[in-house]
Design an enzyme around this catalytic site. Structure first.
Site, PDB file in Angstrom:
ATOM      1  N   PHE A 206       0.843  -1.183   0.000  1.00 12.61           N
ATOM      2  CA  PHE A 206       0.000   0.000   0.000  1.00 12.61           C
ATOM      3  C   PHE A 206       0.884   1.240   0.000  1.00 12.61           C
ATOM      4  O   PHE A 206       1.048   1.912   1.023  1.00 12.61           O
ATOM      5  CB  PHE A 206      -0.909   0.001   1.232  1.00 12.61           C
ATOM      6  CG  PHE A 206      -1.695  -1.270   1.387  1.00 12.61           C
ATOM      7  CD1 PHE A 206      -2.837  -1.495   0.627  1.00 12.61           C
ATOM      8  CD2 PHE A 206      -1.271  -2.264   2.256  1.00 12.61           C
ATOM      9  CE1 PHE A 206      -3.555  -2.674   0.750  1.00 12.61           C
ATOM     10  CE2 PHE A 206      -1.985  -3.453   2.390  1.00 12.61           C
ATOM     11  CZ  PHE A 206      -3.132  -3.661   1.636  1.00 12.61           C
TER      12      PHE A 206
ATOM     13  N   HIS B 137      -4.028   2.107  12.104  1.00 11.31           N
ATOM     14  CA  HIS B 137      -4.704   3.381  11.867  1.00 11.31           C
ATOM     15  C   HIS B 137      -5.741   3.728  12.918  1.00 11.31           C
ATOM     16  O   HIS B 137      -6.511   4.677  12.739  1.00 11.31           O
ATOM     17  CB  HIS B 137      -5.342   3.390  10.472  1.00 11.31           C
ATOM     18  CG  HIS B 137      -4.327   3.593   9.386  1.00 11.31           C
ATOM     19  ND1 HIS B 137      -4.655   3.563   8.052  1.00 11.31           N
ATOM     20  CD2 HIS B 137      -2.994   3.841   9.442  1.00 11.31           C
ATOM     21  CE1 HIS B 137      -3.557   3.781   7.324  1.00 11.31           C
ATOM     22  NE2 HIS B 137      -2.548   3.940   8.150  1.00 11.31           N
TER      23      HIS B 137
HETATM   24  N1  SAH Z   1       4.376   0.025   4.540  1.00 11.88           N
HETATM   25  C1  SAH Z   1       3.610  -1.059   3.920  1.00 11.88           C
HETATM   26  C2  SAH Z   1       2.150  -1.085   4.354  1.00 11.88           C
HETATM   27  C3  SAH Z   1       1.917  -1.223   5.831  1.00 11.88           C
HETATM   28  S1  SAH Z   1       0.269  -1.792   6.202  1.00 11.88           S
HETATM   29  C4  SAH Z   1       3.754  -1.007   2.410  1.00 11.88           C
HETATM   30  O1  SAH Z   1       4.616  -0.255   1.897  1.00 11.88           O
HETATM   31  O2  SAH Z   1       3.029  -1.714   1.713  1.00 11.88           O
HETATM   32  C5  SAH Z   1       0.274  -1.647   7.932  1.00 11.88           C
HETATM   33  C6  SAH Z   1       1.090  -2.688   8.672  1.00 11.88           C
HETATM   34  O3  SAH Z   1       1.152  -2.262  10.034  1.00 11.88           O
HETATM   35  C7  SAH Z   1       0.491  -4.091   8.710  1.00 11.88           C
HETATM   36  O4  SAH Z   1       1.396  -5.011   8.156  1.00 11.88           O
HETATM   37  C8  SAH Z   1       0.251  -4.386  10.202  1.00 11.88           C
HETATM   38  O5  SAH Z   1       0.575  -5.719  10.591  1.00 11.88           O
HETATM   39  C9  SAH Z   1       1.179  -3.393  10.865  1.00 11.88           C
HETATM   40  N2  SAH Z   1       0.761  -2.988  12.204  1.00 11.88           N
HETATM   41  C10 SAH Z   1      -0.443  -2.499  12.585  1.00 11.88           C
HETATM   42  N3  SAH Z   1      -0.452  -2.190  13.894  1.00 11.88           N
HETATM   43  C11 SAH Z   1       0.793  -2.491  14.353  1.00 11.88           C
HETATM   44  C12 SAH Z   1       1.409  -2.419  15.647  1.00 11.88           C
HETATM   45  N4  SAH Z   1       0.751  -1.961  16.695  1.00 11.88           N
HETATM   46  N5  SAH Z   1       2.682  -2.831  15.779  1.00 11.88           N
HETATM   47  C13 SAH Z   1       3.372  -3.313  14.702  1.00 11.88           C
HETATM   48  N6  SAH Z   1       2.842  -3.402  13.453  1.00 11.88           N
HETATM   49  C14 SAH Z   1       1.566  -3.004  13.284  1.00 11.88           C
HETATM   50 MG    MG Z   2      -0.146   3.256   4.698  1.00 13.16          MG
END
Ligand code: SAH
Ligand code: MG
Length: 205
Positions: free
Chosen positions: A15, A139
């Site tokens: 993403f 988020h």
């Molecule tokens: N940067 C990525 C997209 C990240 S999506 C890209 O370039 O495609 C968001 C990620 O955050 C997910 O993989 C999810 O597992 C992680 N995430 C969400 N909450 C988190 C937390 N509290 N600690 C660690 N990772 C988390």
């Molecule tokens: Mg993002």
């Protein structure tokens, strides 16, 4: 220097828009002399590849923090669920396997240090000053605020804070990343840099 990536980035699940990835690459290059880079939220490693490719040219390191259990929207039945990343044995999301495959393909195993942990746990005893922090984790308001509080204090003077998914118009997307973007702006700790697509950028003063 334009980003030279070790893999076809379009084959990596994720993403992140191309202009955002390129901005990550450039800032990671520019801050390499200040300290390592850390990202929260790696998923399958798309952003990690941009950051890692830049870090590698400077003999720098990227810490890639993710529990790999997915955010709310990745869970079974949710809008961004990917069945390829579901571990039916434990009935949980697991993006780490795919992440490792991608780091190996991109030849970044000597550059990227995966930290498979919730962000808050990884930060508990963190003491390494950071040249760049990229926040792209959960988020929810709680998750975003925790990421902000956990990592921003470690950015050195001249270092970069990047926050993904900034949507000033609430009809375009969730507000938690924008809320921490506003915290950074109001903190007096940063100079605001021009936004790239949905990537908010600041320099620590
Ligand atoms: N940067 C990525 C997209 C990240 S999506 C890209 O370039 O495609 C968001 C990620 O955050 C997910 O993989 C999810 O597992 C992680 N995430 C969400 N909450 C988190 C937390 N509290 N600690 C660690 N990772 C988390
Ligand atoms: Mg993002």
């Amino acid at each position: 220097m334009p980003p030279v990536l070790p893999v076809d980035i379009n084959t990596v699940k994720g993403f992140l828009a191309e202009d955002e990835g390129e901005a990550l690459f450039q800032h990671c290059l520019a801050t390499a002399a200040l300290g390592p880079c850390l990202e929260v939220g790696s998923y399958c490693g798309k952003s990690t590849i941009y950051l890692g490719a830049a870090a590698k040219t400077r003999n720098n390191i990227v810490y890639a923090v993710d529990h790999h259990r997915g955010s709310e929207e990745h869970q079974l039945g949710e809008a961004y669920h990917d069945p390829d990343l579901y571990d039916s044995g434990v009935k949980l999301m697991d993006s780490f396997r795919e992440f490792r495959i991608n780091m190996r393909k991109a030849d970044l195993e000597q550059t990227v240090v995966p930290i498979v942990s919730p962000s808050a746990v990884a930060s508990r005893h963190w003491a390494t000053p950071l040249g760049m922090v990229f926040i792209d984790g959960g988020h929810s308001w709680e998750a975003a605020l925790t990421d902000y509080r956990s990592w921003v204090t470690h950015i050195v003077t001249g270092g970069i804070l990047a926050i993904h998914d900034i949507f000033p118009d609430p009809s375009k997307g969730g507000q938690a990343p924008y809320d921490i973007w506003k915290l950074a702006k109001a903190s007096g700790l940063f100079e605001e840099l021009p936004m790239v697509n949905t990537l908010g950028l600041f320099r620590r003063v």
